[in-house]
Design a protein around this motif. Structure first.
Motif, PDB file in Angstrom:
ATOM      1  N   GLU A 102       0.834  -1.206   0.000  1.00  0.00           N
ATOM      2  CA  GLU A 102       0.000   0.000   0.000  1.00  0.00           C
ATOM      3  C   GLU A 102       0.868   1.255   0.000  1.00  0.00           C
ATOM      4  O   GLU A 102       0.597   2.220  -0.724  1.00  0.00           O
ATOM      5  CB  GLU A 102      -0.949   0.002   1.196  1.00  0.00           C
ATOM      6  CG  GLU A 102      -1.872   1.206   1.213  1.00  0.00           C
ATOM      7  CD  GLU A 102      -2.872   1.166   2.359  1.00  0.00           C
ATOM      8  OE1 GLU A 102      -3.471   2.220   2.605  1.00  0.00           O
ATOM      9  OE2 GLU A 102      -3.031   0.110   2.989  1.00  0.00           O
ATOM     10  N   SER A 103       1.906   1.250   0.818  1.00  0.00           N
ATOM     11  CA  SER A 103       2.804   2.408   0.878  1.00  0.00           C
ATOM     12  C   SER A 103       3.962   2.303  -0.096  1.00  0.00           C
ATOM     13  O   SER A 103       4.500   3.329  -0.540  1.00  0.00           O
ATOM     14  CB  SER A 103       3.365   2.565   2.299  1.00  0.00           C
ATOM     15  OG  SER A 103       2.333   2.835   3.212  1.00  0.00           O
ATOM     16  N   PHE A 104       4.345   1.064  -0.421  1.00  0.00           N
ATOM     17  CA  PHE A 104       5.512   0.843  -1.278  1.00  0.00           C
ATOM     18  C   PHE A 104       5.122  -0.107  -2.413  1.00  0.00           C
ATOM     19  O   PHE A 104       5.337  -1.315  -2.329  1.00  0.00           O
ATOM     20  CB  PHE A 104       6.671   0.272  -0.456  1.00  0.00           C
ATOM     21  CG  PHE A 104       7.067   1.157   0.692  1.00  0.00           C
ATOM     22  CD1 PHE A 104       7.894   2.252   0.481  1.00  0.00           C
ATOM     23  CD2 PHE A 104       6.599   0.915   1.972  1.00  0.00           C
ATOM     24  CE1 PHE A 104       8.241   3.082   1.531  1.00  0.00           C
ATOM     25  CE2 PHE A 104       6.950   1.740   3.036  1.00  0.00           C
ATOM     26  CZ  PHE A 104       7.771   2.830   2.811  1.00  0.00           C
ATOM     27  N   PRO A 105       4.545   0.452  -3.480  1.00  0.00           N
ATOM     28  CA  PRO A 105       4.021  -0.389  -4.571  1.00  0.00           C
ATOM     29  C   PRO A 105       5.084  -1.312  -5.164  1.00  0.00           C
ATOM     30  O   PRO A 105       6.245  -0.938  -5.306  1.00  0.00           O
ATOM     31  CB  PRO A 105       3.559   0.648  -5.603  1.00  0.00           C
ATOM     32  CG  PRO A 105       3.261   1.876  -4.806  1.00  0.00           C
ATOM     33  CD  PRO A 105       4.281   1.879  -3.703  1.00  0.00           C
ATOM     34  N   GLY A 106       4.633  -2.517  -5.491  1.00  0.00           N
ATOM     35  CA  GLY A 106       5.521  -3.476  -6.127  1.00  0.00           C
ATOM     36  C   GLY A 106       6.490  -4.157  -5.181  1.00  0.00           C
ATOM     37  O   GLY A 106       7.405  -4.852  -5.626  1.00  0.00           O
ATOM     38  N   PHE A 107       6.271  -4.009  -3.860  1.00  0.00           N
ATOM     39  CA  PHE A 107       7.211  -4.620  -2.907  1.00  0.00           C
ATOM     40  C   PHE A 107       7.183  -6.139  -3.025  1.00  0.00           C
ATOM     41  O   PHE A 107       6.126  -6.756  -3.055  1.00  0.00           O
ATOM     42  CB  PHE A 107       6.873  -4.217  -1.475  1.00  0.00           C
ATOM     43  CG  PHE A 107       7.806  -4.831  -0.457  1.00  0.00           C
ATOM     44  CD1 PHE A 107       9.016  -4.238  -0.165  1.00  0.00           C
ATOM     45  CD2 PHE A 107       7.479  -6.020   0.177  1.00  0.00           C
ATOM     46  CE1 PHE A 107       9.879  -4.801   0.762  1.00  0.00           C
ATOM     47  CE2 PHE A 107       8.331  -6.602   1.105  1.00  0.00           C
ATOM     48  CZ  PHE A 107       9.538  -5.992   1.389  1.00  0.00           C
ATOM     49  N   THR A 108       8.359  -6.742  -3.084  1.00  0.00           N
ATOM     50  CA  THR A 108       8.495  -8.196  -3.055  1.00  0.00           C
ATOM     51  C   THR A 108       9.595  -8.573  -2.074  1.00  0.00           C
ATOM     52  O   THR A 108      10.579  -7.831  -1.906  1.00  0.00           O
ATOM     53  CB  THR A 108       8.852  -8.763  -4.439  1.00  0.00           C
ATOM     54  OG1 THR A 108      10.054  -8.131  -4.908  1.00  0.00           O
ATOM     55  CG2 THR A 108       7.731  -8.531  -5.436  1.00  0.00           C
ATOM     56  N   VAL A 109       9.421  -9.695  -1.415  1.00  0.00           N
ATOM     57  CA  VAL A 109      10.424 -10.193  -0.472  1.00  0.00           C
ATOM     58  C   VAL A 109      11.572 -10.808  -1.259  1.00  0.00           C
ATOM     59  O   VAL A 109      11.363 -11.630  -2.153  1.00  0.00           O
ATOM     60  CB  VAL A 109       9.808 -11.237   0.479  1.00  0.00           C
ATOM     61  CG1 VAL A 109      10.876 -11.842   1.379  1.00  0.00           C
ATOM     62  CG2 VAL A 109       8.695 -10.601   1.317  1.00  0.00           C
ATOM     63  N   ALA A 110      12.795 -10.405  -0.927  1.00  0.00           N
ATOM     64  CA  ALA A 110      13.974 -10.937  -1.608  1.00  0.00           C
ATOM     65  C   ALA A 110      14.657 -12.032  -0.802  1.00  0.00           C
ATOM     66  O   ALA A 110      15.156 -13.005  -1.361  1.00  0.00           O
ATOM     67  CB  ALA A 110      14.966  -9.811  -1.905  1.00  0.00           C
ATOM     68  N   SER A 111      14.711 -11.875   0.522  1.00  0.00           N
ATOM     69  CA  SER A 111      15.350 -12.889   1.365  1.00  0.00           C
ATOM     70  C   SER A 111      14.778 -12.800   2.761  1.00  0.00           C
ATOM     71  O   SER A 111      14.192 -11.782   3.157  1.00  0.00           O
ATOM     72  CB  SER A 111      16.868 -12.695   1.403  1.00  0.00           C
ATOM     73  OG  SER A 111      17.204 -11.493   2.080  1.00  0.00           O
ATOM     74  N   LYS A 112      14.942 -13.879   3.507  1.00  0.00           N
ATOM     75  CA  LYS A 112      14.456 -13.926   4.892  1.00  0.00           C
ATOM     76  C   LYS A 112      15.355 -14.866   5.679  1.00  0.00           C
ATOM     77  O   LYS A 112      15.993 -15.760   5.119  1.00  0.00           O
ATOM     78  CB  LYS A 112      13.009 -14.401   4.937  1.00  0.00           C
ATOM     79  CG  LYS A 112      12.755 -15.719   4.219  1.00  0.00           C
ATOM     80  CD  LYS A 112      11.266 -16.024   4.153  1.00  0.00           C
ATOM     81  CE  LYS A 112      10.976 -17.304   3.375  1.00  0.00           C
ATOM     82  NZ  LYS A 112      11.158 -17.134   1.919  1.00  0.00           N
ATOM     83  N   GLY A 113      15.417 -14.644   7.001  1.00  0.00           N
ATOM     84  CA  GLY A 113      16.266 -15.479   7.833  1.00  0.00           C
ATOM     85  C   GLY A 113      16.301 -14.948   9.260  1.00  0.00           C
ATOM     86  O   GLY A 113      15.351 -14.307   9.728  1.00  0.00           O
ATOM     87  N   LYS A 114      17.396 -15.209   9.942  1.00  0.00           N
ATOM     88  CA  LYS A 114      17.591 -14.714  11.308  1.00  0.00           C
ATOM     89  C   LYS A 114      18.852 -13.860  11.332  1.00  0.00           C
ATOM     90  O   LYS A 114      19.767 -14.047  10.541  1.00  0.00           O
ATOM     91  CB  LYS A 114      17.722 -15.867  12.301  1.00  0.00           C
ATOM     92  CG  LYS A 114      16.461 -16.672  12.477  1.00  0.00           C
ATOM     93  CD  LYS A 114      16.571 -17.636  13.649  1.00  0.00           C
ATOM     94  CE  LYS A 114      17.682 -18.654  13.436  1.00  0.00           C
ATOM     95  NZ  LYS A 114      17.787 -19.611  14.565  1.00  0.00           N
ATOM     96  N   VAL A 115      18.877 -12.927  12.283  1.00  0.00           N
ATOM     97  CA  VAL A 115      20.025 -12.050  12.446  1.00  0.00           C
ATOM     98  C   VAL A 115      20.214 -11.852  13.940  1.00  0.00           C
ATOM     99  O   VAL A 115      19.268 -12.016  14.720  1.00  0.00           O
ATOM    100  CB  VAL A 115      19.790 -10.696  11.733  1.00  0.00           C
ATOM    101  CG1 VAL A 115      18.707  -9.884  12.422  1.00  0.00           C
ATOM    102  CG2 VAL A 115      21.074  -9.892  11.616  1.00  0.00           C
TER     103      VAL A 115
END
Length: 200
Positions: A102-115
């Motif tokens: 809604e605020s950032f059109p076209g957003f897609t997740v590139a990576s995920k994990g733990k930090v």
């Protein structure tokens, strides 16, 4: 959770961003919560400026480049079984992306994990938007954890075209974040050598 970003015109100064290795302890600012029920420590390059804090989200901005990080604390969370591992196991890329588009059109997740924050593990994911209210494609790095019954969210946003320089700074800020108010400095910083004494 995300404050409006006022740095869209700053792309021309993006070259001013420094790699993390260049930051010495004397070149960082340490901000600690003054609220005993919402403790945290945020450590960031001294050139960045902070607004908000106390009971409001804390936002830090780079004055010469399109980089902003936001700290938000949820004073009481009910999901006592939440862990970064459980969040990662239940992670739904499409659902997460929908919360940002809604605020950032076209957003897609590139990576995920733990930090690791200084104080312990957190969930991390990042992604890119093709457009934004700032008029440029953005990269968003989102981290979150629960500690002491409180939820902590640390997001860093920067123009995707300066990601090579901005991401190390975001990583430095994330690695040095703590859910305690007494954390020390610094993970990933180089201590500046003492200046040589003048010859007699």
């Amino acid at each position: 959770m995300i404050n409006r970003w006022a740095l869209a015109p700053c792309l021309l100064a993006a070259a001013a961003l420094l790699p993390v290795g260049a930051h010495a302890q004397s070149d960082v600012t340490v901000t600690r919560s003054i609220l005993p029920d919402q403790p945290y420590t945020l450590i960031y390059p001294a050139v960045m400026t902070a607004t908000g804090g106390a009971a409001d989200p804390l936002t830090i901005n780079h004055p010469d480049a399109p980089l902003q990080c936001n700290v938000t604390i949820v004073p009481a969370v009910t999901d006592t079984g939440w862990t970064p591992d459980s969040a990662l196991a239940d992670f739904d890329d499409a659902k997460v992306a929908a919360t940002w588009t809604e605020s950032f059109p076209g957003f897609t997740v590139a990576s995920k994990g733990k930090v690791n924050y200084q104080s312990g593990p957190a969930l991390i994911y990042d992604g890119q938007s093709t457009s934004s209210p700032m008029g440029v494609p953005l990269t968003i790095v989102h981290t979150e954890t629960i500690d002491g019954g409180r939820g902590y969210v640390l997001d860093c946003l920067f123009a995707t075209e300066v990601a090579e320089k901005a991401r190390p700074i975001a990583d430095f800020i994330i690695a040095n974040f703590s859910t305690r108010a007494d954390a020390g400095c610094c993970v990933g910083a180089v201590v500046a050598p003492e200046p040589a004494a003048p010859a007699p």
